[in-house]
Design an enzyme around this catalytic site. Structure first.
Site, mmCIF file in Angstrom:
data_model
loop_
_atom_site.group_PDB
_atom_site.id
_atom_site.type_symbol
_atom_site.label_atom_id
_atom_site.label_comp_id
_atom_site.label_asym_id
_atom_site.label_seq_id
_atom_site.Cartn_x
_atom_site.Cartn_y
_atom_site.Cartn_z
ATOM 1 N N SER A 135 0.814 -1.221 0.000
ATOM 2 C CA SER A 135 0.000 0.000 0.000
ATOM 3 C C SER A 135 0.843 1.265 0.000
ATOM 4 O O SER A 135 0.524 2.231 -0.701
ATOM 5 C CB SER A 135 -0.937 0.001 1.214
ATOM 6 O OG SER A 135 -1.789 -1.111 1.194
ATOM 7 N N HIS A 181 0.641 4.741 4.327
ATOM 8 C CA HIS A 181 0.038 5.409 3.176
ATOM 9 C C HIS A 181 0.589 6.821 3.021
ATOM 10 O O HIS A 181 0.953 7.250 1.921
ATOM 11 C CB HIS A 181 -1.481 5.461 3.333
ATOM 12 C CG HIS A 181 -2.134 4.121 3.273
ATOM 13 N ND1 HIS A 181 -3.491 3.936 3.464
ATOM 14 C CD2 HIS A 181 -1.617 2.879 3.040
ATOM 15 C CE1 HIS A 181 -3.778 2.655 3.347
ATOM 16 N NE2 HIS A 181 -2.669 1.995 3.098
#
Length: 224
Positions: A135, A181
């Site tokens: 991610s 993230h």
């Protein structure tokens, strides 16, 4: 009409006589690697335990900063990340070129785990919480796509909404590392900014080295 430097690196300028653009070989290879590591991890759990990242493990085993980007918590985690990687990889690998794309992916993955390290509490549970998945790297690629789209004067509203929703979900849903993230996104944006500002190869190499050294220095300072 104002002229802007070509956002596509000079050594990767498209050939007008080429009937089809080159396939995203690096994107395909990364997906194959992630799927392969996931499969091996199902057969031999030692694979995942060797690559999984947590701040307390990174000091003595720094390879985990990048290794954790190739393992995933479950099947749907893998599918979601690989689908996102395929979409954005097809969009930006031909534009930036293979070695820049590799740098974006790898440094964004590392940057995500560096953010986990920096934002964790050495005396709290966050320092011992495991982090896995691509991610952070994927967010870095989306950040690079945003920078490229802005440079080409494309509408980035949909992309901003997508990034915003996914960042917010990281704060709302349990089991999602918003730190990873955020860290990957920042690295991707910074690298892509320098890649599109000049078409000189030495400038791209210098920017890549500077980001890599910044990440390494941040790791050392946090463990010092």
């Amino acid at each position: 009409m104002t002229e802007y430097p070509d956002p596509v690196p000079a050594d990767r300028a498209p050939d007008p006589d080429r009937p089809r653009r080159r396939r995203p070989a690096v994107t395909t290879a990364l997906i194959v690697m992630c799927v392969g590591v996931y499969g091996f991890g199902r057969l031999w759990p030692e694979v995942e335990s060797t690559l999984i990242f947590a701040p307390w493990l990174g000091e003595t085993q720094p390879y985990r900063f990048i290794g954790s980007a190739f393992i995933h918590a479950d099947f749907w985690h893998l599918i979601f990340n690989m689908y996102a990687l395929w979409l954005v990889g097809n969009a930006i690998e031909p534009a930036f070129g293979r070695w820049r794309f590799i740098a974006l992916y790898a440094l964004s993955a590392i940057g995500g785990n560096v953010a986990v390290l920096v934002l964790s509490d050495p005396t709290g549970v966050s320092y011992f919480t495991f982090v896995v998945g691509a991610s952070g790297a994927v967010f870095g690629l989306f950040g690079a796509l945003f920078v490229l789209a802005k440079r080409l004067s494309r509408d980035t509203t949909a992309l901003l909404i997508l990034l915003g929703i996914n960042l917010i979900l990281g704060f709302i849903l349990e089991g999602i590392s918003w730190q990873s993230h955020l860290g990957g996104l920042i690295v991707g944006v910074v690298l892509a900014f320098f890649y599109v500002r000049t078409n000189r190869l030495w400038g791209h190499i210098a920017a890549t080295a500077a980001v890599a050294m910044t990440l390494a220095g941040t790791i050392l300072l946090n463990y010092a």
